[in-house]
Scaffold this motif. Structure first.
Motif, mmCIF file in Angstrom:
data_model
loop_
_atom_site.group_PDB
_atom_site.id
_atom_site.type_symbol
_atom_site.label_atom_id
_atom_site.label_comp_id
_atom_site.label_asym_id
_atom_site.label_seq_id
_atom_site.Cartn_x
_atom_site.Cartn_y
_atom_site.Cartn_z
ATOM 1 N N GLY A 154 10.581 6.775 4.264
ATOM 2 C CA GLY A 154 11.573 7.083 5.280
ATOM 3 C C GLY A 154 12.896 6.392 4.982
ATOM 4 N N ASP A 155 13.442 5.731 5.995
ATOM 5 C CA ASP A 155 14.722 5.037 5.808
ATOM 6 C C ASP A 155 14.545 3.526 5.690
ATOM 7 O OD1 ASP A 155 13.910 4.498 8.349
ATOM 8 O OD2 ASP A 155 15.740 5.188 9.348
ATOM 9 N N LEU A 156 13.358 3.087 5.257
ATOM 10 C CA LEU A 156 13.118 1.653 5.081
ATOM 11 C C LEU A 156 14.094 1.057 4.065
ATOM 12 C CD1 LEU A 156 9.208 1.425 4.891
ATOM 13 C CD2 LEU A 156 10.661 0.585 6.751
ATOM 14 N N ASP A 157 14.550 -0.146 4.354
ATOM 15 C CA ASP A 157 15.380 -0.899 3.407
ATOM 16 C C ASP A 157 14.448 -1.807 2.605
ATOM 17 O OD1 ASP A 157 17.211 -2.344 2.000
ATOM 18 O OD2 ASP A 157 17.969 -3.477 3.729
ATOM 19 N N LEU A 158 14.278 -1.491 1.328
ATOM 20 C CA LEU A 158 13.350 -2.261 0.485
ATOM 21 C C LEU A 158 14.056 -3.265 -0.417
ATOM 22 C CD1 LEU A 158 10.790 0.469 -0.689
ATOM 23 C CD2 LEU A 158 10.801 -0.899 1.406
ATOM 24 N N ALA A 159 15.350 -3.361 -0.345
ATOM 25 C CA ALA A 159 16.095 -4.231 -1.256
ATOM 26 C C ALA A 159 15.627 -5.682 -1.130
ATOM 27 C CB ALA A 159 17.584 -4.129 -0.964
ATOM 28 N N GLY A 160 15.108 -6.213 -2.257
ATOM 29 C CA GLY A 160 14.673 -7.606 -2.291
ATOM 30 C C GLY A 160 13.380 -7.877 -1.547
ATOM 31 N N LYS A 161 12.681 -6.817 -1.109
ATOM 32 C CA LYS A 161 11.454 -6.999 -0.299
ATOM 33 C C LYS A 161 10.205 -6.990 -1.189
ATOM 34 C CE LYS A 161 13.964 -6.743 3.460
ATOM 35 N NZ LYS A 161 13.976 -5.552 4.317
ATOM 36 N N ILE A 162 9.126 -7.538 -0.626
ATOM 37 C CA ILE A 162 7.807 -7.476 -1.257
ATOM 38 C C ILE A 162 7.074 -6.305 -0.620
ATOM 39 C CG2 ILE A 162 5.697 -8.689 -1.823
ATOM 40 C CD1 ILE A 162 8.222 -9.995 -2.982
ATOM 41 N N VAL A 163 6.857 -5.242 -1.390
ATOM 42 C CA VAL A 163 6.234 -4.026 -0.877
ATOM 43 C C VAL A 163 4.725 -4.096 -1.088
ATOM 44 C CG1 VAL A 163 6.028 -1.526 -1.219
ATOM 45 C CG2 VAL A 163 8.287 -2.618 -1.187
ATOM 46 N N VAL A 164 3.981 -3.795 -0.035
ATOM 47 C CA VAL A 164 2.524 -3.772 -0.098
ATOM 48 C C VAL A 164 2.060 -2.336 0.131
ATOM 49 C CG1 VAL A 164 0.372 -4.656 0.869
ATOM 50 C CG2 VAL A 164 2.406 -6.138 0.763
ATOM 51 N N MET A 165 1.165 -1.852 -0.733
ATOM 52 C CA MET A 165 0.638 -0.491 -0.575
ATOM 53 C C MET A 165 -0.856 -0.464 -0.870
ATOM 54 S SD MET A 165 2.094 1.499 -3.986
ATOM 55 C CE MET A 165 3.803 1.239 -3.556
ATOM 56 N N LEU A 166 -1.512 0.597 -0.433
ATOM 57 C CA LEU A 166 -2.946 0.775 -0.621
ATOM 58 C C LEU A 166 -3.226 1.507 -1.928
ATOM 59 C CD1 LEU A 166 -3.776 2.070 2.980
ATOM 60 C CD2 LEU A 166 -4.130 -0.261 2.139
ATOM 61 N N GLU A 167 -4.268 1.070 -2.635
ATOM 62 C CA GLU A 167 -4.692 1.824 -3.821
ATOM 63 C C GLU A 167 -5.310 3.143 -3.358
ATOM 64 O OE1 GLU A 167 -6.916 0.797 -7.946
ATOM 65 O OE2 GLU A 167 -8.001 0.234 -6.130
ATOM 66 N N GLY A 168 -6.467 3.107 -2.757
ATOM 67 C CA GLY A 168 -7.054 4.248 -2.070
ATOM 68 C C GLY A 168 -7.143 5.546 -2.839
ATOM 69 N N ARG A 169 -7.741 6.552 -2.164
ATOM 70 C CA ARG A 169 -7.838 7.888 -2.730
ATOM 71 C C ARG A 169 -7.662 8.921 -1.638
ATOM 72 N NH1 ARG A 169 -13.106 7.462 -6.775
ATOM 73 N NH2 ARG A 169 -12.169 6.054 -8.299
ATOM 74 N N LEU A 170 -6.880 9.929 -1.941
ATOM 75 C CA LEU A 170 -6.737 11.063 -1.048
ATOM 76 C C LEU A 170 -7.859 12.058 -1.324
ATOM 77 C CD1 LEU A 170 -2.896 11.712 -1.415
ATOM 78 C CD2 LEU A 170 -4.044 10.580 0.492
#
Length: 542
Positions: A154-170
């Protein structure tokens, strides 16, 4: 008149006898390719003892020594200027320092330090040295495919951030739909300015760690090879303003729950939702700060292509070439499991050993170069190095036949990748030999350079196409065992492997015996072989 008639009959008889001898010799050569020998070589190269033949590794060196020794024993000639069978390639390798590498969580006065490689790992990658810190942003699956109805950013500001995401499977149908977007999840976060991406491993991997009491792998390895062919590639690049340190790591569920401020049950619910094809809501966690420190130790070692050749039988045409290639490297050991790579690609490697013996029984007029490429799994390193530092003039290579994954799926089905892109004669030769002798069914699904799965660029034929050399990848297609520890010899279809091996030998001889090199008659911008074709070839793949 009688004298002339006798001379004619003698000549006709000689031609018939010679033709019959040639046919018999080729039949003998084809018959020399056997399942027993294919299996024998595979039993060694795909064994647990070769530890998945990572690039570089001692096990890959042993495999290359095995191939070079057999080449010499069979009577193949070395091609390198120093009289050896090795094209030596220096590479930089690194191993993460377990003492100096840390992951730290700070929430107000609360601090927690997670240990490498028990709580987090680097996914087997060669790591960038660095230290980054920033507030946490959770992006669910981290998928950016807005035009397909899914956008975790979306419109998240990721500059300089630590992004966490799921490995997972669709679900399978959704994975097919999103295709290439799934491979670029971390790249999307980096492009948006993230300082690091932490990927939470899937529940299956978490359970295996728990049951076996093991940790993440920390073996000496190299990064993915990138050959710089200039800016014409259209490759997505990171803006200069964002070309700062970017780090990646994988994390287990306990540290993941702590970083996100959720329970293990809530984390499991997220993975369950993902498996149903549901988006997991993104969240900014500004009060939670993470620092990631990665400290690798680096050194330079050598890996190598193995190159041998069979000299052509024609004194003039022997200075032109057909190249046959495959890659003996695979993925090494991951999370304590050997990645044997029987199909990917011991199948192609041992097929070439059988083709080599067949060529020594009956060789074509042109010389045949047999090359076992190192580092295919690290970005086609060996084939890029070969094409850019070719031991023969690349302009003299009529065609390249690439054997990579040839022994699984439908026994009568085979994908041809790139056979039609530069020369109609290449595809015609394959069909001619197949229709006469082998009778496989061909599939061109992956022929398009811009196919979403981008198979055209994913094996060792590709650098040859860049240089304007007609090249084809003979490919059985992927399976559920692709890049898994279950790609083992017990799942190999040796009958199919035999057919593909025999077909490759026959096509090699057919191309090698033609009066002229294969015509470049498809792309009007590619009419001669050589480095000058690279910008043109890259441009059509945007």
């Amino acid at each position: 008149m009688m004298v002339r008639r006798s001379n004619f009959l003698w000549l006709l008889s000689a031609l018939l006898i010679y033709g019959g001898c040639a046919v018999n010799a080729q039949k003998e050569a084809v018959d020399s390719i056997t399942i027993d020998e294919l299996r024998m070589h595979m039993n060694f190269i795909a064994s647990d003892e070769t530890l998945g033949r990572d690039t570089p590794s001692q096990e890959l060196k042993i495999t290359c020594r095995y191939l070079a020794n057999l080449a010499e024993c069979y009577g193949l000639k070395p091609l390198m200027p120093d009289g050896s069978y090795y094209q030596v390639i220096p590479v930089e390798v690194s191993k993460v320092s377990e003492v100096k590498t840390q992951l730290k969580l700070t929430v107000g006065p609360y601090k927690e330090v997670f240990r490498f490689p028990y709580d987090f790992g680097t996914g087997g990658r060669s790591t960038t040295e660095g230290r980054v810190s920033g507030s946490v942003v959770f992006v669910g699956y981290g998928l950016e495919a807005a035009d397909q109805g899914w956008d975790d950013y979306g419109d998240l500001d990721l500059a300089g951030k630590i992004v966490v995401m799921l490995e997972g499977r669709l679900p399978e149908e959704m994975s097919a739909k999103f295709g290439r977007f799934l491979r670029n999840r971390a790249t999307a976060a980096r492009r948006k300015g993230a300082a690091a991406v932490l990927t939470i491993i899937n529940p299956e991997r978490e359970n295996k760690f728990t049951q076996t009491d093991t940790s993440f792998s920390n073996i000496e390895s190299m990064g993915r090879y990138r050959h710089d062919y200039g800016q014409a590639s259209g490759r997505q690049t990171i803006p200069a303003a964002q070309a700062r340190t970017f780090l990646q790591a994988e994390i287990r569920h306990d540290p993941a729950a702590a970083i996100l401020g959720v329970s293990r049950d809530q984390l499991n619910y997220m993975f369950a939702a993902l498996s149903r094809g549901e988006q997991v809501p993104r969240r900014e966690l500004g009060e939670r700060n993470v620092e990631l420190i990665l400290q690798p130790a680096k050194r330079t070692v050598n890996t190598q292509n193995v190159i041998a050749y069979v000299e052509g039988s024609d004194p003039e045409l022997k200075d032109e070439y057909v190249v046959i290639g495959s890659h003996p490297d695979h993925l090494g050991v991951r999370n304590g499991q050997v990645m044997n790579g029987a199909d990917d690609n011991v199948s192609g490697v041992v097929a070439m050993l059988e083709i080599a013996q067949a060529l020594l029984i009956e060789s074509p007029k042109r010389s045949v170069i047999l090359t076992w490429f190192t580092g295919e799994e690290k970005g086609l390193m060996g084939s890029h190095i070969f094409a850019n530092n070719c031991p023969v003039p690349v302009e003299k290579i009529s065609a390249m036949l690439n054997l990579d994954m040839i022994c699984r799926n439908d026994p009568d089905h085979l994908y041809l990748v790139a056979s039609k892109l530069l020369s109609t004669e290449l595809d015609a030769s394959i069909h001619d030999m197949n229709d006469k002798y082998i009778h496989l069914n061909f599939d061109y699904e992956y022929e398009d350079p811009n196919h979403p799965d981008r198979f055209y660029r994913r094996s060792d034929h590709y650098p040859f196409n860049l240089f304007g050399v007609p090249a084809v990848w003979l490919f059985c297609g992927t399976t559920e065992d692709y890049h898994q520890p279950t790609d083992t010899i017990d799942r190999v279809d040796f009958e199919k492997m035999l057919k593909v091996t025999q077909l490759t030998y026959l096509v090699c001889c057919d191309i090698g015996n033609k009066d002229e090199m294969l015509q470049l008659d498809v792309n009007p911008q590619v009419t001669t072989r050589g480095r000058h074709n690279i910008p043109v070839q890259l441009q059509i793949q945007r």
